[in-house]
Design a protein around this motif. Structure first.
Motif, short mmCIF file in Angstrom:
data_model
loop_
_atom_site.label_atom_id
_atom_site.label_comp_id
_atom_site.label_asym_id
_atom_site.label_seq_id
_atom_site.Cartn_x
_atom_site.Cartn_y
_atom_site.Cartn_z
N VAL A 1 43.23 21.08 35.50
CA VAL A 1 43.34 21.48 34.09
C VAL A 1 42.11 22.63 33.94
O VAL A 1 41.57 22.99 34.42
CB VAL A 1 42.91 20.28 33.16
N ASN A 2 42.77 23.39 32.72
CA ASN A 2 41.72 24.42 32.18
C ASN A 2 41.18 25.36 33.08
O ASN A 2 40.19 25.95 33.21
CB ASN A 2 40.63 23.67 31.34
N ARG A 3 42.13 25.71 34.05
CA ARG A 3 41.77 26.83 35.27
C ARG A 3 41.57 28.06 34.59
O ARG A 3 42.16 28.74 33.46
CB ARG A 3 42.78 26.97 36.38
N ILE A 4 40.37 28.90 35.04
CA ILE A 4 40.15 30.18 34.55
C ILE A 4 40.52 31.17 35.66
O ILE A 4 39.97 30.84 36.89
CB ILE A 4 38.77 30.59 34.17
N GLU A 5 41.50 31.99 35.62
CA GLU A 5 41.75 32.72 36.74
C GLU A 5 41.88 34.17 36.27
O GLU A 5 42.76 34.39 35.31
CB GLU A 5 43.34 32.25 37.23
N VAL A 6 41.48 35.05 36.97
CA VAL A 6 41.48 36.72 36.64
C VAL A 6 42.52 37.25 37.39
O VAL A 6 42.37 36.97 38.70
CB VAL A 6 39.94 37.01 36.69
N ASP A 7 43.20 38.07 37.03
CA ASP A 7 44.18 38.67 37.51
C ASP A 7 43.74 39.56 38.68
O ASP A 7 42.54 39.92 38.53
CB ASP A 7 45.33 39.52 36.68
N LYS A 8 44.30 40.20 39.72
CA LYS A 8 43.92 40.51 40.75
C LYS A 8 43.63 41.90 40.60
O LYS A 8 42.19 42.48 41.25
CB LYS A 8 44.99 40.51 42.07
N GLU A 9 44.19 42.70 39.89
CA GLU A 9 43.73 43.97 39.71
C GLU A 9 42.40 44.06 38.67
O GLU A 9 41.42 44.77 38.98
CB GLU A 9 44.75 44.93 38.80
N THR A 10 42.25 43.18 37.79
CA THR A 10 41.00 43.18 37.06
C THR A 10 40.00 42.81 37.77
O THR A 10 38.87 43.32 37.88
CB THR A 10 41.35 42.09 35.89
N GLU A 11 40.19 41.63 38.64
CA GLU A 11 38.99 41.17 39.68
C GLU A 11 38.70 42.20 40.68
O GLU A 11 37.36 42.21 40.77
CB GLU A 11 39.80 39.94 40.32
N ALA A 12 39.40 43.02 40.99
CA ALA A 12 39.24 44.06 42.08
C ALA A 12 38.12 44.97 41.55
O ALA A 12 37.05 45.35 42.15
CB ALA A 12 40.33 44.71 42.56
N PHE A 13 38.21 45.65 40.40
CA PHE A 13 37.35 46.47 39.85
C PHE A 13 36.06 45.96 39.20
O PHE A 13 35.05 46.34 39.30
CB PHE A 13 38.10 47.47 38.42
N ALA A 14 36.42 44.65 38.57
CA ALA A 14 35.26 43.78 38.21
C ALA A 14 34.32 43.34 39.32
O ALA A 14 33.06 43.64 39.14
CB ALA A 14 35.65 42.47 37.40
N LYS A 15 34.94 43.27 40.54
CA LYS A 15 34.13 42.82 41.53
C LYS A 15 33.33 44.18 42.04
O LYS A 15 32.19 43.74 42.43
CB LYS A 15 34.74 42.18 42.74
N LEU A 16 33.88 45.14 42.05
CA LEU A 16 33.21 46.44 42.48
C LEU A 16 32.13 46.85 41.75
O LEU A 16 31.14 47.12 42.11
CB LEU A 16 34.13 47.71 42.08
N ALA A 17 32.08 46.54 40.43
CA ALA A 17 30.89 46.75 39.34
C ALA A 17 29.74 45.82 39.83
O ALA A 17 28.73 46.20 39.72
CB ALA A 17 31.38 46.64 37.96
N LEU A 18 30.26 44.62 39.94
CA LEU A 18 29.32 43.58 40.53
C LEU A 18 28.50 43.79 41.90
O LEU A 18 27.47 43.76 41.98
CB LEU A 18 30.01 42.04 40.47
N GLU A 19 29.36 44.27 42.63
CA GLU A 19 28.84 44.64 43.69
C GLU A 19 27.77 45.92 43.80
O GLU A 19 26.60 46.00 44.62
CB GLU A 19 30.02 45.09 44.96
N ARG A 20 27.86 46.79 42.81
CA ARG A 20 27.25 48.00 42.63
C ARG A 20 25.86 47.32 42.23
O ARG A 20 24.68 47.88 42.52
CB ARG A 20 27.64 48.71 41.67
N MET A 21 25.90 46.33 41.27
CA MET A 21 24.77 45.76 40.88
C MET A 21 23.91 44.83 42.12
O MET A 21 22.64 45.09 42.16
CB MET A 21 24.91 44.71 39.66
N LEU A 22 24.63 44.28 42.70
CA LEU A 22 23.87 43.55 43.95
C LEU A 22 23.19 44.48 44.97
O LEU A 22 22.37 44.00 45.63
CB LEU A 22 25.15 42.74 44.74
N ALA A 23 23.75 46.08 44.89
CA ALA A 23 23.42 46.77 45.90
C ALA A 23 22.09 47.59 45.39
O ALA A 23 21.58 48.44 45.95
CB ALA A 23 24.37 47.62 46.28
N LEU A 24 21.81 47.27 43.88
CA LEU A 24 20.69 48.05 43.25
C LEU A 24 19.47 47.67 44.18
O LEU A 24 19.16 46.47 44.82
CB LEU A 24 20.49 47.48 41.83
#
Length: 394
Positions: A370-393
């Motif tokens: 129930v109530n699954r939260i799922e981000v589409d693959k294209e959105t996920e790819a670019f969002a993860k790129l931004a998150l990975e830049r933060m992790l590399a700070l």
């Protein structure tokens, strides 16, 4: 607990009924600004045992995350507690858990889905649990803003920096345009990095965190900052104002932290001599400037842990956390009060109550996702790129 189905009467629940139950979303509303219905009433004590039983049935298949702002009746079932980014990383570190039940708000569950594996399923017990700040910046509005920056001839100089408290769409926009994500604890590092990449920053969606970091921590002036209002033509700014600015702040804010005022600070100092004022950087600039200490949720907790016995503190953040900290440190003689006289819970955080949590856990234990939260693959790819830049700070 009842379900929305009543097969013996062959009655189908209305969309509003499902929304009130937290099993549907209203795409036309700003989650966190207005929620239909009142907050749920106090939970039936029998639900505590039902939650324990359902969690025990699921065993290692479920991992429950609890944000600091959650109510006590929910936080007691969390396997880990923390702020939004810490919890998303904790979820990613538990690949054996098939279900991640996120007791927080929508953008947090999205971040968990982005950072976890495809085999893991993120569940938000109430789909109406949103964030007013995150909803103040939509993908369409930000795309229009970028067009305005392009027309002003400065888009190539601008690096987007988005607060963790943003939707997956906004994180994806940030990643696609060479930017990074930040938290309230690493905003200074994120901005330092951004200004190494370009001459200006578009800070989304919380104007106060962006302004406070730039002025208080980095020595900029208030004149270096302009506020882009997505509800006005060209953001309410001229091309000349945009070209002169270093920080282009999105007109967004936290509905809880925005309530604190300079009067709140003056009032608590008058009422409690010797009080230390400790606030979150999502507060207004004049509140931050008048405070004694400023920092993230984790900073607030650590500061109180290290505080001497008998010290007095007024805290400017969400009330569930303040009340929990007051009870925790009362035996040590630390007096901890809410900064404002007006009680202010985060209404959407409080939509995750024990009835919703029990419903989600029992459904999963019965094999119903129930109530699954799922981000589409294209959105996920670019969002993860931004998150990975933060992790590399650094």
């Amino acid at each position: 607990m009842t379900t929305a189905q009543t097969p013996e009467l062959d009655v189908q629940p209305t969309p509003l009924a499902l929304l009130l139950l937290g099993r549907e979303a209203d795409p036309k509303s700003e989650r966190g600004v207005e929620c239909p219905g009142d907050l749920p009433s106090p939970s039936d004590p029998d639900l505590v045992e039902r939650a324990r039983a359902a969690k025990a049935r699921l065993g290692d298949k479920v991992f429950v995350l609890g944000h600091h702002y959650q109510r006590d009746e929910v936080i007691q079932f969390a396997d880990v507690t923390g702020d939004s980014f810490k919890l998303a990383r904790d979820a990613a570190a538990r690949p054996e858990a098939e279900y991640i039940v996120f007791c927080g708000v929508h953008f947090m569950a999205e971040s968990a889905d982005i950072l976890t594996s495809d085999d893991q399923k993120v569940v938000l017990p109430d789909l109406a649990a949103g964030c007013s700040m995150a909803d103040m910046a939509t993908a369409e509005q930000v795309a229009e803003c970028w067009d305005v920056l392009t027309e002003a001839g400065i888009a190539e100089q601008v690096v987007p920096v988005s607060y963790m408290n943003s939707s997956a769409d906004i994180k994806a926009f940030t990643g696609k345009h060479g930017g990074t994500i930040c938290t309230s604890s690493n905003a200074r590092r994120a901005l330092d990095w951004a200004f190494e990449q370009g001459e200006k920053v578009l800070f989304l969606p919380d104007q106060h965190l962006g302004r406070n970091t730039a002025v208080r921590d980095m020595g900029m002036s208030l004149d270096d900052c302009v506020v882009y209002n997505p509800h006005k033509p060209n953001g309410g700014l001229t091309a000349e104002q945009l070209r002169a600015a270093k920080m282009i702040l999105w007109r967004g804010h936290c509905s809880v932290h925005g309530r604190f005022s300079l009067d709140s600070v003056d009032d608590v100092r008058a009422r409690i001599p010797g009080v230390n004022v400790l606030v979150h950087p999502e507060c207004k600039h004049e509140v931050v400037a008048a405070a004694d200490y400023v920092g993230s949720t984790e900073y607030i907790i650590k500061t109180l842990e290290a505080a001497p016995a008998g010290s007095k503190w007024a805290i400017g953040t969400e009330l569930n956390l303040v009340r929990r900290l007051a009870n925790r440190f009362a035996p040590e003689g630390k007096e901890i009060v809410f900064l404002d006289r007006t009680v202010c819970f985060c209404s959407t955080m409080n939509r995750i109550d024990l009835p919703h949590l029990v419903w989600a856990l029992e459904s999963l234990a019965d094999g119903n996702l129930v109530n699954r939260i799922e981000v589409d693959k294209e959105t996920e790819a670019f969002a993860k790129l931004a998150l990975e830049r933060m992790l590399a700070l650094p």
